[in-house]
Design a protein around this motif. Structure first.
Motif, PDB file in Angstrom:
ATOM      1  N   GLY A   1      63.898  23.846  40.249  1.00  0.00           N
ATOM      2  CA  GLY A   1      62.449  23.256  40.749  1.00  0.00           C
ATOM      3  C   GLY A   1      61.448  23.532  40.027  1.00  0.00           C
ATOM      4  O   GLY A   1      60.362  23.034  40.658  1.00  0.00           O
ATOM      5  N   LYS A   2      61.342  24.277  38.860  1.00  0.00           N
ATOM      6  CA  LYS A   2      60.202  24.337  38.189  1.00  0.00           C
ATOM      7  C   LYS A   2      59.600  23.179  37.441  1.00  0.00           C
ATOM      8  O   LYS A   2      60.661  22.364  36.894  1.00  0.00           O
ATOM      9  N   PRO A   3      58.280  22.907  37.313  1.00  0.00           N
ATOM     10  CA  PRO A   3      58.062  21.666  36.682  1.00  0.00           C
ATOM     11  C   PRO A   3      57.941  21.927  35.147  1.00  0.00           C
ATOM     12  O   PRO A   3      57.863  23.145  34.868  1.00  0.00           O
ATOM     13  N   VAL A   4      58.271  20.677  34.401  1.00  0.00           N
ATOM     14  CA  VAL A   4      58.398  20.921  33.143  1.00  0.00           C
ATOM     15  C   VAL A   4      57.243  20.012  32.424  1.00  0.00           C
ATOM     16  O   VAL A   4      57.251  19.046  32.489  1.00  0.00           O
ATOM     17  N   ASP A   5      56.316  20.555  31.542  1.00  0.00           N
ATOM     18  CA  ASP A   5      55.187  20.220  30.793  1.00  0.00           C
ATOM     19  C   ASP A   5      55.889  19.565  29.561  1.00  0.00           C
ATOM     20  O   ASP A   5      55.977  20.075  28.558  1.00  0.00           O
ATOM     21  N   PHE A   6      56.590  18.261  29.538  1.00  0.00           N
ATOM     22  CA  PHE A   6      57.186  17.499  28.485  1.00  0.00           C
ATOM     23  C   PHE A   6      56.665  16.557  27.682  1.00  0.00           C
ATOM     24  O   PHE A   6      55.657  15.924  28.077  1.00  0.00           O
ATOM     25  N   PRO A   7      56.632  16.906  26.342  1.00  0.00           N
ATOM     26  CA  PRO A   7      55.929  16.173  25.290  1.00  0.00           C
ATOM     27  C   PRO A   7      56.443  14.759  25.291  1.00  0.00           C
ATOM     28  O   PRO A   7      57.142  14.218  24.223  1.00  0.00           O
ATOM     29  N   TRP A   8      56.226  13.828  26.158  1.00  0.00           N
ATOM     30  CA  TRP A   8      56.863  12.776  26.451  1.00  0.00           C
ATOM     31  C   TRP A   8      56.337  11.615  25.163  1.00  0.00           C
ATOM     32  O   TRP A   8      57.224  11.093  24.656  1.00  0.00           O
ATOM     33  N   GLU A   9      55.205  11.457  24.794  1.00  0.00           N
ATOM     34  CA  GLU A   9      54.577  10.704  23.696  1.00  0.00           C
ATOM     35  C   GLU A   9      55.305  11.184  22.222  1.00  0.00           C
ATOM     36  O   GLU A   9      55.735  10.397  21.663  1.00  0.00           O
TER      37      GLU A   9
END
Length: 344
Positions: A270-278
């Motif tokens: 359930g932890k959020p992920v700061d994902f490098p989408w770009e």
């Protein structure tokens, strides 16, 4: 019969108690359990971090012998040695079931959390979910077919590894090590296994003992530089995350080559992920999310383990009686164990 039961909702509430011996219904068999592995799911149920319906007997990684058959069983008989897919109570009618994806049916209730599981002397299973195991395969090894079927489904069937791929595996727990072994069996030219300081010792030492040519500790090694050096600056063809750590998941993007693939196995809790989408978009990466197993992955896993191409039994570190379940959970949670097998 003695059984390890999650007795009620909340953290803890595990107890070894007497439970009735189950009776197989139509299309079901009664299995005498000879080995049952402790999975991360069992630990999540202990800590109230996974759906479950108490009171429920834990366990879904099992191997045993059929000792009884219910009405209308047509394909299995007493005395056969089996393992089984944990896809019980799927509805059989939704579009997922009708397209062969029973493992993600919304109505599915697996042994160990949705129905009584394998940490007991006996278990009832539908015969349609069973698979025979070879006579030469011992029960402890056979109990690892379920997690191995997961990595076969994820790495081979979902992420579609290609012979000659350079593969990076993040997270050297049992699933991570099995993912690396699966990649190697499928023809990977090189498998790099990456862990943290907490993995130094048991987990990373096991990765080295299994013969993986590159074993990295994020606290000591520059993982990106190492991968780029080994791939001529190109990056990995396939990055497999088995850690579930948000930072590691975000880091899969920089490790992968352009037009590479990411195989997401680990869950974050359930932890959020700061994902490098770009960055992932400009690399045109394929990202494959994975959950559970397919029918085909089980037979592949059985064959790969039976022929020694995936030496799954080498991730077993503890073999304990069911009475010693507390020790098994403690060792796993303290990272002093990889795979614990309980003998009911």
């Amino acid at each position: 019969m003695k059984a390890l039961v999650k007795t009620e909702k909340g953290v803890g509430h595990l107890a070894l108690i007497e439970m009735p011996k189950p009776t197989p219904g139509p299309g079901e068999v009664l299995i005498e359990v000879h080995a049952s592995g402790i999975c991360g799911t069992d630990v999540h149920v202990k800590y109230d971090r996974f759906p479950y319906w108490p009171p429920v007997i834990l366990g879904h990684e099992f191997a045993g012998v059929i000792v009884g058959v219910g009405p209308d069983c047509k394909h299995y008989q007493q005395g056969e040695r089996v393992v089984g897919e944990p896809h019980t109570r799927h509805c059989g009618q939704c579009y997922l079931c009708r397209t062969g994806n029973v493992q993600i049916c919304a109505q599915k209730r697996s042994p160990g959390w949705g129905k009584h599981g394998s940490m007991a002397k006996y278990l009832v299973m539908p015969e349609q979910l069973l698979h025979r195991i070879p006579e030469q395969m011992d029960f402890d090894t056979a109990a690892l077919i379920e997690p191995t079927a997961n990595t076969v489904h994820d790495v081979i069937e979902r992420a579609r590894i290609v012979a000659g791929d350079f593969v990076v595996v993040l997270g050297p727990g049992p699933i991570g090590l099995l993912a690396g072994l699966t990649a190697r069996a499928a023809g990977a030219r090189h498998v790099a296994v990456v862990g943290t300081p907490a993995d130094e010792g048991l987990r990373l030492d096991k990765a080295r003992a299994l013969g993986f040519p590159t074993v990295l500790n994020v606290a000591k090694d520059n993982v990106l530089h190492a991968v780029m050096d080994l791939t001529g600056g190109q990056g990995a063809d396939l990055v497999v995350d088995c850690s579930g750590a948000p930072a590691a998941i975000a880091g899969t993007v920089e490790l992968a080559r352009k037009k590479g693939r990411i195989c997401a196995i680990g869950l974050t809790g359930g932890k959020p992920v700061d994902f490098p989408w770009e960055q992932a978009a400009f690399k045109v990466l394929d990202i494959h999310f994975c959950l559970s197993t397919s029918y085909t992955s089980w037979n592949r896993a059985i064959d790969l383990v039976a022929t020694g191409q995936i030496p799954a039994q080498q991730v077993i570190t503890h073999r304990l009686s069911l009475d010693q379940w507390e020790t098994g959970f403690e060792e796993l949670e303290a990272l002093r164990a990889l795979k614990v097998i309980l003998h009911p």
